[in-house]
Motif scaffolding. Structure first.
Motif, PDB file in Angstrom:
ATOM      1  N   UNK A   1      62.150 -24.621  49.890  1.00 23.20           N
ATOM      2  CA  UNK A   1      62.645 -25.369  48.730  1.00 23.20           C
ATOM      3  C   UNK A   1      63.525 -24.489  47.857  1.00 23.20           C
ATOM      4  N   UNK A   2      63.165 -23.233  47.713  1.00 28.34           N
ATOM      5  CA  UNK A   2      63.988 -22.329  46.911  1.00 28.34           C
ATOM      6  C   UNK A   2      65.347 -22.082  47.562  1.00 28.34           C
ATOM      7  N   UNK A   3      65.390 -21.949  48.895  1.00 25.39           N
ATOM      8  CA  UNK A   3      66.664 -21.755  49.597  1.00 25.39           C
ATOM      9  C   UNK A   3      67.560 -22.975  49.419  1.00 25.39           C
ATOM     10  N   UNK A   4      66.952 -24.159  49.560  1.00 28.20           N
ATOM     11  CA  UNK A   4      67.745 -25.378  49.393  1.00 28.20           C
ATOM     12  C   UNK A   4      68.233 -25.536  47.961  1.00 28.20           C
ATOM     13  N   UNK A   5      67.407 -25.146  47.005  1.00 25.73           N
ATOM     14  CA  UNK A   5      67.845 -25.227  45.610  1.00 25.73           C
ATOM     15  C   UNK A   5      69.025 -24.298  45.358  1.00 25.73           C
ATOM     16  N   UNK A   6      68.980 -23.117  45.932  1.00 25.59           N
ATOM     17  CA  UNK A   6      70.107 -22.198  45.766  1.00 25.59           C
ATOM     18  C   UNK A   6      71.367 -22.746  46.431  1.00 25.59           C
ATOM     19  N   UNK A   7      71.208 -23.363  47.606  1.00 22.73           N
ATOM     20  CA  UNK A   7      72.368 -23.948  48.268  1.00 22.73           C
ATOM     21  C   UNK A   7      72.949 -25.096  47.455  1.00 22.73           C
ATOM     22  N   UNK A   8      72.085 -25.944  46.893  1.00 25.40           N
ATOM     23  CA  UNK A   8      72.578 -27.048  46.066  1.00 25.40           C
ATOM     24  C   UNK A   8      73.289 -26.530  44.830  1.00 25.40           C
ATOM     25  N   UNK A   9      72.742 -25.473  44.233  1.00 28.09           N
ATOM     26  CA  UNK A   9      73.390 -24.920  43.045  1.00 28.09           C
ATOM     27  C   UNK A   9      74.772 -24.371  43.389  1.00 28.09           C
ATOM     28  N   UNK A  10      74.890 -23.696  44.533  1.00 33.14           N
ATOM     29  CA  UNK A  10      76.197 -23.162  44.949  1.00 33.14           C
ATOM     30  C   UNK A  10      77.188 -24.283  45.235  1.00 33.14           C
TER      31      UNK A  10
END
Length: 581
Positions: free
Chosen positions: A537-546
């Protein structure tokens, strides 16, 4: 030659007890029934249980006689000593009394059969004092039949008595047992059976050896019917005389003397003699299982003789002497080991594809065990240090060092010193002193202890836990990576948010892996509380933020406004470059 008009009746039927005095081995039950009849405290239902052939059905018929006997003058009442001459007694003995109904539950198991009884109990007896229902092998009734009988069994009319007989009381419902007065008929002892058979052969006018009757009594295993059937067969086999050897041949029993000789050869550890004895008995027709059975009986008899003496009347004088002699020489530990070895061998022979070979191997195992030291004596000698250990041959070069307490070889000084000569003679070979095995002194220096391995540091983050899980179990590591939201991580305590994709055993699997990796016991649990997002979930959140950052940039916004149907398919964040580049 004209045949007799009366057909032959086997001994088991001919000598069925006709009164309670002839009922052997059940004194406690007879006393209880006598007191109940004398005081008028008769139960409405009796349950008789015991092994086959101890007299359950015969006892039920005797109770029916006792309750319905009217005496020779027709004025008598219930009695523990039925006369046997009145009409009810004679009719019950012949099985033709209309008010004494016998039913075999093995062939009448259904609710319809019980329904007939329920309908009939409402009517009074025709001629007897009590209407009596004798149901043999009552445990064979179906569940519905038992349920249909319950109410009538609990509250029958005053003129009705139920007598149940069964060999498997554990199959009778507890609801039925609670409504009956239960009598457990005991196995009949071998000495009582032998005395009973003596009376039978005397009544039949047949000669019989006491040893033969004792063998039949042992083979009956507490059942009078089985014993009388064997005796009937022995009389026919011996043409009017019953001899011990004929009974052994008929039953395939091993000769008692041969069993004692085989037992003695086992104790001596004579393997060749044991094999010869086994083959000798086998060639005579003795089954291997019977040999092991005889040896087990011998071991048991010796143990009993050691505890209570050799006063068993079923034993011959030779057996008593031999058992008493062995009982004085063998200890309880040895007897118990013999029993266990023989019992194991008996089971192996029963199931073996090659019984005689299995018997030989089992008894050779006993012979081998007879040559081993007694564990108790060995423990005492170890504790006292009194061990006669063989001296090992000396090595070519003495070892440089030995740890404390090890056995080491050291040179023994010569007994007499050789004086030093004044002149230097030619060198003579020096004799190497002998080596002896001695215990190293307690003051020998201890080897330096090896340094203990450093304890791995405990993981403090989800990434660290995932790194420990991945090489141990890739599936558990993947589940932790994708769905494990950490609520709390303190030392060896880990709480994870419960997730439907995580199996119930997940917490235990993680705890076991962490214990192997860290050397400490972990407490891992799943709770219904929100935790920090999982690694995925943290990886996906970082990808969405980028992605959102790219979409919000002025250049991309202008492109999307100029081309409304355009989509951001893929993107990469360029690395920052220095001005010098």
């Amino acid at each position: 030659m004209s045949e007799s008009s009366t057909p032959y009746r086997v001994l088991a039927r001919k000598y069925r007890p006709q009164n309670f005095n002839e009922l052997i081995g059940q004194d406690a039950m007879v006393t209880t029934l006598a007191n109940a009849i004398r005081r008028g405290r008769l139960a409405h239902a009796f349950l008789l249980t015991g092994v086959r052939g101890v007299g359950k059905t015969s006892t039920a018929r005797l109770i029916a006689k006792a309750l319905n006997c009217i005496g020779p003058d027709g004025q008598g009442g219930p009695t523990i000593d039925p006369c046997g001459v009145c009409e009810p007694c004679v009719a019950i003995a012949e099985g033709r009394h209309i008010d004494v109904v016998e039913m075999d539950a093995a062939s009448h198991t259904s609710i319809d059969d019980v329904r007939e009884i329920i309908e009939a109990v409402r009517y009074a007896s025709v001629s007897a004092r009590y209407k009596i229902y004798i149901i043999d092998e009552v445990h064979m009734l179906s569940k519905s039949a038992f349920n249909g009988l319950l109410k009538t069994l609990e509250e029958p009319p005053a003129h009705v008595k139920f007598l149940f007989a069964t060999t498997e009381v554990n199959k009778v419902p507890i609801t039925v047992l609670s409504r009956c007065q239960r009598f457990d008929l005991r196995r009949i002892t071998a000495d009582k059976l032998a005395a009973h058979f003596t009376n039978v052969v005397a009544a039949e006018g047949v000669e019989a050896d006491p040893e033969a009757l004792a063998l039949i009594a042992r083979a009956a295993e507490g059942s009078a019917r089985d014993g009388l059937s064997i005796l009937d067969q022995a009389i026919a086999h011996g043409s009017g005389r019953v001899e011990a050897q004929q009974v052994r041949d008929m039953l395939g029993l091993s000769d008692r003397g041969a069993v004692r000789r085989l037992f003695g050869e086992m104790l001596k550890g004579d393997a060749a003699a044991v094999l010869a004895s086994i083959r000798g008995q086998y060639d005579l027709g003795v089954e291997p299982v019977a040999m092991l059975h005889g040896l087990l009986e011998t071991c048991h008899a010796i143990t009993r003789a050691k505890v209570a003496g050799t006063d068993d009347p079923a034993l011959s004088a030779e057996e008593r002497e031999a058992y008493g002699d062995w009982a004085g020489k063998l200890g309880f530990a040895t007897l118990h080991r013999l029993w266990q070895l023989l019992l194991k061998g008996h089971g192996e022979v029963q199931t073996a594809a090659m019984p005689i070979e299995a018997a030989e191997m089992a008894l050779l195992r006993v012979v081998h065990a007879s040559q081993l030291p007694d564990p108790g004596e060995l423990a005492r000698r170890l504790a006292s240090g009194d061990l006669n250990l063989p001296v090992a041959p000396a090595p070519a070069q003495p070892p440089a060092a030995e740890p404390q307490g090890a056995l080491m070889a050291v040179p023994v000084p010569a007994v007499a010193a050789v004086p030093t000569p004044t002149a230097a003679p030619a060198p003579t070979p020096v004799e190497t002193p002998p080596l002896a095995v001695v215990q190293a002194p307690a003051t020998a220096s201890l080897p330096e202890p090896e340094p203990e391995p450093a304890t791995p540091s405990l993981p403090a983050t989800g990434e660290a836990i995932h790194a420990l899980l991945l090489p141990e179990n890739a599936l558990i590591a993947q589940l932790f990576h994708d769905y494990a939201a950490i609520v709390r991580l303190e030392g060896e305590a880990l709480l994870i948010t419960r997730h439907q994709r995580l199996p119930q055993t997940f917490a235990g699997d993680v705890a076991n892996i962490l214990k192997r990796c860290t050397g400490r016991t972990w407490s891992v649990a799943m709770v219904d509380e929100a935790g920090t997002p999982s690694l995925l979930a943290r990886i996906r959140a970082e990808e969405d933020a980028a992605r959102n950052a790219i979409l919000e940039s002025p250049l991309v916004k202008a492109a999307l406004e100029a081309f409304p149907d355009a989509e951001l398919i893929d993107y990469s964040v360029p690395e920052k470059r220095s001005l010098a580049s």
